[in-house]
Design a protein around this motif. Structure first.
Motif, PDB file in Angstrom:
ATOM      1  N   LEU A  92       0.831  -1.205   0.000  1.00 40.41           N
ATOM      2  CA  LEU A  92       0.000   0.000   0.000  1.00 40.41           C
ATOM      3  C   LEU A  92       0.860   1.246   0.000  1.00 40.41           C
ATOM      4  CD1 LEU A  92      -3.032  -0.561   2.387  1.00 40.41           C
ATOM      5  CD2 LEU A  92      -3.031  -0.286  -0.089  1.00 40.41           C
ATOM      6  N   ARG A  93       1.905   1.196   0.798  1.00 42.90           N
ATOM      7  CA  ARG A  93       2.763   2.376   0.890  1.00 42.90           C
ATOM      8  C   ARG A  93       3.414   2.660  -0.458  1.00 42.90           C
ATOM      9  NH1 ARG A  93       6.127   2.364   6.259  1.00 42.90           N
ATOM     10  NH2 ARG A  93       4.017   2.177   7.060  1.00 42.90           N
ATOM     11  N   CYS A  94       3.899   1.588  -1.093  1.00 44.61           N
ATOM     12  CA  CYS A  94       4.521   1.766  -2.414  1.00 44.61           C
ATOM     13  C   CYS A  94       3.501   2.333  -3.400  1.00 44.61           C
ATOM     14  CB  CYS A  94       5.024   0.428  -2.958  1.00 44.61           C
ATOM     15  SG  CYS A  94       6.381  -0.239  -2.015  1.00 44.61           S
ATOM     16  N   ALA A  95       2.295   1.731  -3.386  1.00 44.92           N
ATOM     17  CA  ALA A  95       1.277   2.136  -4.355  1.00 44.92           C
ATOM     18  C   ALA A  95       0.919   3.600  -4.150  1.00 44.92           C
ATOM     19  CB  ALA A  95       0.049   1.253  -4.209  1.00 44.92           C
ATOM     20  N   ARG A  96       0.857   4.048  -2.878  1.00 48.22           N
ATOM     21  CA  ARG A  96       0.489   5.433  -2.592  1.00 48.22           C
ATOM     22  C   ARG A  96       1.540   6.393  -3.162  1.00 48.22           C
ATOM     23  NH1 ARG A  96      -0.161   4.722   2.985  1.00 48.22           N
ATOM     24  NH2 ARG A  96      -1.727   3.127   2.629  1.00 48.22           N
ATOM     25  N   LEU A  97       2.773   5.947  -3.100  1.00 49.80           N
ATOM     26  CA  LEU A  97       3.836   6.772  -3.662  1.00 49.80           C
ATOM     27  C   LEU A  97       3.788   6.783  -5.181  1.00 49.80           C
ATOM     28  CD1 LEU A  97       6.948   5.970  -1.454  1.00 49.80           C
ATOM     29  CD2 LEU A  97       5.910   8.218  -1.864  1.00 49.80           C
ATOM     30  N   LEU A  98       3.564   5.554  -5.732  1.00 47.15           N
ATOM     31  CA  LEU A  98       3.609   5.412  -7.187  1.00 47.15           C
ATOM     32  C   LEU A  98       2.446   6.105  -7.880  1.00 47.15           C
ATOM     33  CD1 LEU A  98       4.775   1.696  -7.538  1.00 47.15           C
ATOM     34  CD2 LEU A  98       6.044   3.734  -8.218  1.00 47.15           C
ATOM     35  N   GLN A  99       1.332   6.256  -7.192  1.00 49.86           N
ATOM     36  CA  GLN A  99       0.146   6.807  -7.862  1.00 49.86           C
ATOM     37  C   GLN A  99       0.248   8.324  -8.064  1.00 49.86           C
ATOM     38  OE1 GLN A  99      -3.321   6.063  -5.495  1.00 49.86           O
ATOM     39  NE2 GLN A  99      -2.719   7.429  -3.862  1.00 49.86           N
ATOM     40  N   LYS A 100       1.135   8.944  -7.290  1.00 53.23           N
ATOM     41  CA  LYS A 100       1.172  10.409  -7.293  1.00 53.23           C
ATOM     42  C   LYS A 100       1.315  11.031  -8.672  1.00 53.23           C
ATOM     43  CE  LYS A 100       1.965  11.945  -2.696  1.00 53.23           C
ATOM     44  NZ  LYS A 100       2.965  11.894  -1.639  1.00 53.23           N
ATOM     45  N   PRO A 101       2.276  10.548  -9.478  1.00 53.86           N
ATOM     46  CA  PRO A 101       2.438  11.194 -10.793  1.00 53.86           C
ATOM     47  C   PRO A 101       1.235  11.033 -11.720  1.00 53.86           C
ATOM     48  CG  PRO A 101       4.096   9.456 -10.438  1.00 53.86           C
ATOM     49  CD  PRO A 101       3.278   9.518  -9.226  1.00 53.86           C
ATOM     50  N   PHE A 102       0.320  10.093 -11.404  1.00 53.17           N
ATOM     51  CA  PHE A 102      -0.818   9.852 -12.302  1.00 53.17           C
ATOM     52  C   PHE A 102      -2.066  10.615 -11.910  1.00 53.17           C
ATOM     53  CE2 PHE A 102       1.847   6.051 -12.423  1.00 53.17           C
ATOM     54  CZ  PHE A 102       2.118   5.991 -13.782  1.00 53.17           C
ATOM     55  N   MET A 103      -1.999  11.305 -10.769  1.00 50.29           N
ATOM     56  CA  MET A 103      -3.190  11.998 -10.305  1.00 50.29           C
ATOM     57  C   MET A 103      -3.374  13.324 -11.039  1.00 50.29           C
ATOM     58  SD  MET A 103      -3.166  10.965  -6.337  1.00 50.29           S
ATOM     59  CE  MET A 103      -3.911  12.381  -5.632  1.00 50.29           C
ATOM     60  N   GLY A 104      -4.596  13.497 -11.569  1.00 53.42           N
ATOM     61  CA  GLY A 104      -4.878  14.731 -12.299  1.00 53.42           C
ATOM     62  C   GLY A 104      -5.307  15.840 -11.351  1.00 53.42           C
ATOM     63  N   LYS A 105      -5.791  16.956 -11.951  1.00 56.86           N
ATOM     64  CA  LYS A 105      -6.187  18.098 -11.130  1.00 56.86           C
ATOM     65  C   LYS A 105      -7.366  17.763 -10.239  1.00 56.86           C
ATOM     66  CE  LYS A 105      -4.542  21.761 -14.103  1.00 56.86           C
ATOM     67  NZ  LYS A 105      -4.905  22.410 -15.355  1.00 56.86           N
TER      68      LYS A 105
END
Lengths: 259, 487
Positions: B425-438
């Motif tokens: 979960l921790r990894c995924a939370r970090l990895l998702q950041k660049p994909f989050m839009g406005k």
């Protein structure tokens, strides 16, 4: 084992029997068991005239939505008048000649349509079984007249048993189909038809016709007259009917004039 | 059903979603017939007919060897020929032989899905025989060089303007988009064909074993023409399209016409079988009944899927399915589209070739509710998914996506170990950041994840996991409770 044997053996295996274990109807009587329909046959036999008239009314109502126009008449003579009126108001669709084909049935012969149409340049053919040109005559005809075996009130259906003298194409090739029937042959529902069919010897072929040919293949838009008749009439002879003073007026015959 | 480089299920589904004509016709069709049939079932006082027909249908199917044998005997007694075709190609070869022997030049066809299943049209055409579809919808499809997209409404993906242009081009008539006029044009064009054809090929809605008759249902009258005018009539029949008795036949017929189009009865129900008798100007000189197995006995042999053979082919499930209602019939790549097709096509033509179908269906259960004979399609869709997930020797099903199986194994490992789980979960939370839009949603993922976000945004993983929030809130409450109790 022959081709049929091998084929059926595969099915037997699929059902969990051995290939060699041939089975017949005796092994599965329940599958062929018919429910006793004597009550239905009795109901048909003992139906009163009033009940039959009620069925005719239902038939007429149900036919309306299906382009089956029902014309109750009190005699063969009145039937002939009705049919003549339909013929006179209909234009041929596929050829210029005005030809009619009718089944070889005593009631239709009795109508004497050829005499009645003598001054109209209309040819009336009868589908005698020894006439080798019936097919060509049917193709050329714009109206086909038949005597169905039964009519069904609930679904507005006519049932035709076809064969020599009463070909299938009479109710199929012409643009307009007129069926003539006596009130005693009007049944309540399909169950009665199946019961009567089961009670008779096997037929060469038969057909249930419900209304006029139709299609809704283009944008679900209902169009009548796809390949079969565009208009279907059912003339019902009820000899006990109280004669109406103006049997033709308002019966809707002329509504079909533009087809 | 050979498939070369055809577009995939998803590609065709996508195409259908963008086709406005199709979308509006599907909606109209489903609103009218899907809803209509459901209302009709609901308004009936008792459901006895549906249950009774289903019971009789199953018991006939469970004695199919006896019933078919009786049918064959009765057809032969009436002077007809019966051919037992183990495979589709056996059936096609037989048709070709009959056509050749009788020097057939033109064949008129009544709508038959089985003929599409075995590919008889193409085979005949390759022999130089002209094959003409006579059902208006099928005729339009044939002119357009297209494929049918609904069991009873083959050309619902075309509108009247498209059909008008097609007729103008192929039939040489003046352009019109008036359905009655278009129908009249087809009526004229097909009438002569049907009268002059040498051979009629039809399917068979239901045969009746005890009478030796096959019955054919149509509204247009084309099937009556194809069985009446040509000198040869050949009927293709799947082995399960049979009633033992006329009484069984009646129930099946009534449910078929209700389920298909809310009709008490279709315009024509013809009962034929055998050549015409002497003195009859109509009817074929030769009658051939081709009984086609082509994989059906295999379905019969598997209790898990046997029930699907009870199908009446009314098409009601298409008229209610939310998936079919969006993607139409073409994406199914089979003569049998919709929920029934999603079960039957993999069973007949190979599970792996049609693996997408059972996965595409939503398992909402509407097809079961509407089915006149209450066939449990959702149960069978799940069974198919199971076979594809683990492989199945009897059905020669390979594991559909080994990578998917591996991913699930990995997933099991992770969620059954709290340390792995938290770490992931921790990894995924970090990895998702660049994909989050406005909007704060995940709008675009990469690699195998891309398909999750092609058509929708995904909510991101919460910054704080639920169990931690729960603890916090809970401890606050506890504190407050303590204060209340002590205050």
């Amino acid at each position: 084992m022959d081709e049929k044997g091998v084929f059926l053996a595969d099915i037997r295996t699929a059902l969990g029997y051995t290939k060699e274990e041939t089975r017949d109807m005796e092994q599965c009587p329940a599958v062929f068991a018919d429910v006793d329909d004597s009550l239905i046959l009795d109901r048909i036999q003992y139906r009163t005239h009033v009940e039959k008239q009620a069925l005719l009314q239902i038939l007429q109502d149900n036919g309306e939505q299906l382009r089956l126009e029902v014309h109750p008449v009190s005699s063969l003579d009145a039937a002939a008048e009705t049919i003549v009126a339909i013929i006179k108001s209909t234009k041929p669709e596929f050829s210029t000649a005005r030809q009619i084909i009718q089944h070889d049935h005593p009631d239709l012969i009795e109508l004497g349509l050829w005499k009645r149409m003598a001054g109209e340049a209309v040819h009336v053919h009868t589908a005698y079984s020894n006439d080798s040109e019936v097919r060509e005559k049917s193709v050329e005809s714009f109206i086909g007249i038949t005597v169905p075996r039964w009519a069904v009130a609930e679904s507005a259906t006519v049932v035709q048993i076809t064969g020599p003298g009463r070909p299938r194409s009479t109710s199929l090739l012409p643009s307009v189909h007129i069926a003539l029937i006596r009130l005693e042959h009007v049944l309540a529902d399909l169950t009665e038809v199946y019961a009567l069919l089961g009670d008779e010897p096997p037929k060469e072929s038969f057909v249930f016709i419900t209304g006029s040919s139709k299609t809704a293949d283009i944008e679900a838009h209902m169009v009548h007259g796809a390949h079969g008749p565009r208009q279907t009439h059912l003339v019902v002879i009820d000899e006990l009917m109280v004669q109406k003073t103006t049997p033709l007026k308002g019966s809707g015959i002329f509504a079909s004039a533009e087809i | 059903m050979k498939r070369t480089k055809e577009p995939t299920y998803s590609q065709d589904a996508q195409k259908a979603l963008e086709n406005h004509v199709l979308q509006s016709s599907l909606k109209k069709l489903q609103n009218r017939f899907g809803k209509g049939v459901m209302e009709y079932w609901a308004a009936k006082d008792d459901d006895e007919l549906r249950d009774r027909v289903k019971r009789r249908r199953m018991s006939t199917i469970e004695n199919l060897d006896v019933v078919l044998s009786l049918l064959a005997d009765n057809v032969q007694k009436a002077g007809g020929h019966v051919y037992f075709a183990k495979t589709g190609s056996d059936a096609v070869k037989y048709c070709l032989r009959v056509a050749q022997k009788n020097e057939v030049k033109t064949v008129v066809k009544g709508k038959s899905m089985l003929s599409a299943e075995i590919g008889v049209d193409k085979a005949l055409e390759q022999q130089g025989v002209e094959v003409v579809e006579t059902d208006l919808g099928e005729f339009i499809i044939q002119l357009a060089g297209d494929a049918p997209s609904h069991i009873i409404a083959p050309c619902i993906h075309l509108n009247r303007q498209q059909i008008g242009k097609l007729f103008q081009e192929k039939l040489g008539i003046d352009y019109t988009d008036d359905p009655p006029e278009l129908t009249r044009a087809a009526r004229g064009a097909l009438r002569r064909k049907m009268i002059d054809a040498d051979m009629g090929i039809t399917g068979c809605n239901f045969a009746c074993a005890e009478t030796g008759k096959i019955s054919l249902v149509s509204n247009e009258g084309n099937i009556r023409m194809a069985t009446t005018m040509p000198r040869i009539h050949l009927a293709l029949m799947g082995i399960e399209r049979i009633a033992a008795t006329m009484q069984e036949h009646q129930g099946m017929l009534q449910l078929l016409t209700r389920g298909a189009a809310l009709q008490k009865l279709s315009t024509y129900v013809s009962f034929v079988g055998g050549p015409k008798s002497e003195g009859d100007p109509d009817g074929p000189e030769e009658f051939h009944l081709v009984l086609v197995d082509n994989g059906r006995s295999k379905i019969l042999g598997d209790p898990e899927f046997r029930e699907v053979l009870a199908c009446l082919r009314c098409g009601a499930c298409l008229n209610i399915c939310p998936v079919y209602g969006r993607i139409g019939g073409h994406a199914y790549h089979s003569p049998y589209p919709g929920p029934i097709g999603a079960v039957v096509s993999p069973l007949l033509f190979g599970m792996n070739q049609h693996a997408d179908l059972c996965k595409g269906e939503s398992l909402c259960g509407a097809c079961l509710d509407i089915c006149p004979v209450k066939i449990d399609l959702p149960r069978m869709l799940l069974a198919l998914r199971h076979k594809l997930a683990y492989g199945d020797a009897k059905w020669q099903a390979r594991q559909h996506k080994p990578s998917e199986a591996f991913a699930f194994k990995l997933y099991r490992l992770i969620i059954s170990n709290s340390m792995f789980y938290r770490l992931a979960l921790r990894c995924a939370r970090l990895l998702q950041k660049p994909f989050m839009g406005k909007s704060g949603m995940i709008g675009k993922m990469m690699g195998p994840g891309a398909r999750w976000t092609n058509d929708r945004d995904l909510p991101p993983l919460a910054r704080e996991p639920f169990n931690r929030r729960w603890k916090k809130k809970h401890s606050r409450n506890q504190k407050r409770n303590n204060e209340v109790n002590h205050g």
